[in-house]
Write a protein that holds these residues in place. Structure first.
Motif, PDB file in Angstrom:
ATOM      1  N   ASN A  24     -10.949  -0.863   2.181  1.00  0.00           N
ATOM      2  CA  ASN A  24     -10.267  -1.895   1.407  1.00  0.00           C
ATOM      3  C   ASN A  24      -8.937  -1.379   0.878  1.00  0.00           C
ATOM      4  O   ASN A  24      -7.912  -2.053   0.968  1.00  0.00           O
ATOM      5  CB  ASN A  24     -11.178  -2.354   0.254  1.00  0.00           C
ATOM      6  CG  ASN A  24     -10.563  -3.458  -0.568  1.00  0.00           C
ATOM      7  OD1 ASN A  24      -9.610  -3.222  -1.298  1.00  0.00           O
ATOM      8  ND2 ASN A  24     -11.115  -4.658  -0.455  1.00  0.00           N
ATOM      9  N   ARG A  25      -8.942  -0.170   0.329  1.00  0.00           N
ATOM     10  CA  ARG A  25      -7.706   0.407  -0.209  1.00  0.00           C
ATOM     11  C   ARG A  25      -6.691   0.677   0.897  1.00  0.00           C
ATOM     12  O   ARG A  25      -5.490   0.505   0.703  1.00  0.00           O
ATOM     13  CB  ARG A  25      -8.021   1.687  -0.976  1.00  0.00           C
ATOM     14  CG  ARG A  25      -8.717   1.399  -2.293  1.00  0.00           C
ATOM     15  CD  ARG A  25      -9.034   2.655  -3.057  1.00  0.00           C
ATOM     16  NE  ARG A  25      -9.649   2.318  -4.346  1.00  0.00           N
ATOM     17  CZ  ARG A  25     -10.430   3.136  -5.011  1.00  0.00           C
ATOM     18  NH1 ARG A  25     -10.691   4.346  -4.543  1.00  0.00           N
ATOM     19  NH2 ARG A  25     -10.939   2.761  -6.159  1.00  0.00           N
ATOM     20  N   ARG A  26      -7.168   1.128   2.060  1.00  0.00           N
ATOM     21  CA  ARG A  26      -6.268   1.368   3.190  1.00  0.00           C
ATOM     22  C   ARG A  26      -5.607   0.060   3.621  1.00  0.00           C
ATOM     23  O   ARG A  26      -4.397   0.008   3.845  1.00  0.00           O
ATOM     24  CB  ARG A  26      -7.043   1.971   4.368  1.00  0.00           C
ATOM     25  CG  ARG A  26      -6.150   2.330   5.560  1.00  0.00           C
ATOM     26  CD  ARG A  26      -6.958   2.675   6.803  1.00  0.00           C
ATOM     27  NE  ARG A  26      -7.753   1.563   7.291  1.00  0.00           N
ATOM     28  CZ  ARG A  26      -7.278   0.520   7.979  1.00  0.00           C
ATOM     29  NH1 ARG A  26      -6.009   0.439   8.251  1.00  0.00           N
ATOM     30  NH2 ARG A  26      -8.077  -0.444   8.391  1.00  0.00           N
ATOM     31  N   ARG A  27      -6.396  -1.015   3.702  1.00  0.00           N
ATOM     32  CA  ARG A  27      -5.848  -2.317   4.101  1.00  0.00           C
ATOM     33  C   ARG A  27      -4.871  -2.846   3.057  1.00  0.00           C
ATOM     34  O   ARG A  27      -3.857  -3.452   3.398  1.00  0.00           O
ATOM     35  CB  ARG A  27      -6.980  -3.311   4.351  1.00  0.00           C
ATOM     36  CG  ARG A  27      -7.764  -2.960   5.623  1.00  0.00           C
ATOM     37  CD  ARG A  27      -8.942  -3.856   5.882  1.00  0.00           C
ATOM     38  NE  ARG A  27      -8.556  -5.246   5.955  1.00  0.00           N
ATOM     39  CZ  ARG A  27      -9.400  -6.256   5.737  1.00  0.00           C
ATOM     40  NH1 ARG A  27     -10.654  -6.028   5.437  1.00  0.00           N
ATOM     41  NH2 ARG A  27      -8.968  -7.494   5.827  1.00  0.00           N
ATOM     42  N   GLN A  28      -5.165  -2.626   1.768  1.00  0.00           N
ATOM     43  CA  GLN A  28      -4.231  -3.030   0.714  1.00  0.00           C
ATOM     44  C   GLN A  28      -2.895  -2.320   0.873  1.00  0.00           C
ATOM     45  O   GLN A  28      -1.835  -2.933   0.730  1.00  0.00           O
ATOM     46  CB  GLN A  28      -4.812  -2.711  -0.666  1.00  0.00           C
ATOM     47  CG  GLN A  28      -5.899  -3.653  -1.117  1.00  0.00           C
ATOM     48  CD  GLN A  28      -6.372  -3.309  -2.514  1.00  0.00           C
ATOM     49  OE1 GLN A  28      -5.565  -2.979  -3.386  1.00  0.00           O
ATOM     50  NE2 GLN A  28      -7.678  -3.383  -2.735  1.00  0.00           N
ATOM     51  N   LYS A  29      -2.942  -1.021   1.190  1.00  0.00           N
ATOM     52  CA  LYS A  29      -1.716  -0.236   1.370  1.00  0.00           C
ATOM     53  C   LYS A  29      -0.916  -0.774   2.560  1.00  0.00           C
ATOM     54  O   LYS A  29       0.314  -0.914   2.481  1.00  0.00           O
ATOM     55  CB  LYS A  29      -2.076   1.246   1.583  1.00  0.00           C
ATOM     56  CG  LYS A  29      -0.890   2.130   1.861  1.00  0.00           C
ATOM     57  CD  LYS A  29       0.000   2.278   0.650  1.00  0.00           C
ATOM     58  CE  LYS A  29       1.085   3.296   0.947  1.00  0.00           C
ATOM     59  NZ  LYS A  29       2.376   2.887   0.496  1.00  0.00           N
ATOM     60  N   LEU A  31      -0.941  -3.807   3.727  1.00  0.00           N
ATOM     61  CA  LEU A  31      -0.365  -5.095   3.341  1.00  0.00           C
ATOM     62  C   LEU A  31       0.823  -4.918   2.395  1.00  0.00           C
ATOM     63  O   LEU A  31       1.815  -5.642   2.502  1.00  0.00           O
ATOM     64  CB  LEU A  31      -1.429  -5.988   2.708  1.00  0.00           C
ATOM     65  CG  LEU A  31      -2.494  -6.510   3.675  1.00  0.00           C
ATOM     66  CD1 LEU A  31      -3.603  -7.225   2.908  1.00  0.00           C
ATOM     67  CD2 LEU A  31      -1.885  -7.429   4.712  1.00  0.00           C
ATOM     68  N   GLU A  32       0.748  -3.951   1.485  1.00  0.00           N
ATOM     69  CA  GLU A  32       1.882  -3.675   0.591  1.00  0.00           C
ATOM     70  C   GLU A  32       3.094  -3.227   1.395  1.00  0.00           C
ATOM     71  O   GLU A  32       4.218  -3.666   1.138  1.00  0.00           O
ATOM     72  CB  GLU A  32       1.510  -2.600  -0.428  1.00  0.00           C
ATOM     73  CG  GLU A  32       0.559  -3.066  -1.509  1.00  0.00           C
ATOM     74  CD  GLU A  32       0.051  -1.920  -2.379  1.00  0.00           C
ATOM     75  OE1 GLU A  32       0.377  -0.739  -2.109  1.00  0.00           O
ATOM     76  OE2 GLU A  32      -0.681  -2.204  -3.338  1.00  0.00           O
TER      77      GLU A  32
END
Length: 184
Positions: A24-29, A31-32
């Motif tokens: 989840n955190r990797r995907r958030q990064k 997307l950012e």
């Protein structure tokens, strides 16, 4: 259920939750990062529209600042209607964009065109190069330039359309080479 099987089940859940959290955190990064690139492209496109609107009244191509002869002049058919321009929010201009506008208005552009830089880079190699490789080399040799990967690909495709470079497909990759010019 035994205490050992409950502990095993609990450790599996914890491991799965930790893995899901990391993903989840990797995907958030990702997307950012993508959002940052999109905001940069938005600012660039808004600057282009602003420039096009400023030079709308120029009918004589000689009066346009530093326009390369191969480039087509912007026509009203390609411009957005005034209503759409008024609705969009004007992003803050970067210092570089403002400097470029002022330099263009004076007719003294200090930076070469991106297409010229990419052609020059391609001319140094006999073997095909990918857009990613060319962008990385461009960023290394011209740290003041920071085009997005999409802008580099679009510029390369524009050069292909003009017949200045060739596109080669190797498996799932697209590679580019400079077209050999006759000396005559």
């Amino acid at each position: 259920m035994t205490s050992q099987s409950a502990a095993t089940l609990r450790s599996r859940y914890v491991a799965q939750a930790a893995s899901d959290l990391e993903e989840n955190r990797r995907r958030q990064k990702e997307l950012e990062d993508r959002l940052t690139v999109l905001k940069q492209e938005e600012a660039l496109l808004a600057d282009i529209i602003d420039l096009a609107e400023r030079y709308e009244g120029f009918a004589d191509a000689n009066r346009l600042p530093e326009q390369v002869q191969d480039e087509p002049a912007v026509t009203k058919a390609h411009q957005k209607p005034a209503r759409a321009s008024a609705r969009r929010s004007a992003p803050a201009k970067s210092a570089t964009a403002t400097t470029t506008v002022k330099a263009g208005a004076k007719g003294k552009s200090h930076q070469p065109l991106l297409g010229d830089l990419l052609s020059e880079l391609l001319g140094q190699y006999e073997e095909p190069r990918s857009a990613k490789e060319l962008r990385e080399e461009l960023l290394e040799k011209h740290p003041d330039r920071n085009p997005t990967p999409q802008v580099v690909r679009n510029t390369l495709e524009s050069l292909v359309a003009k017949g200045l470079i060739r596109r080669h497909k190797q498996e799932r990759s697209v590679m580019y080479t400079l077209v050999e010019r006759d000396s005559a």
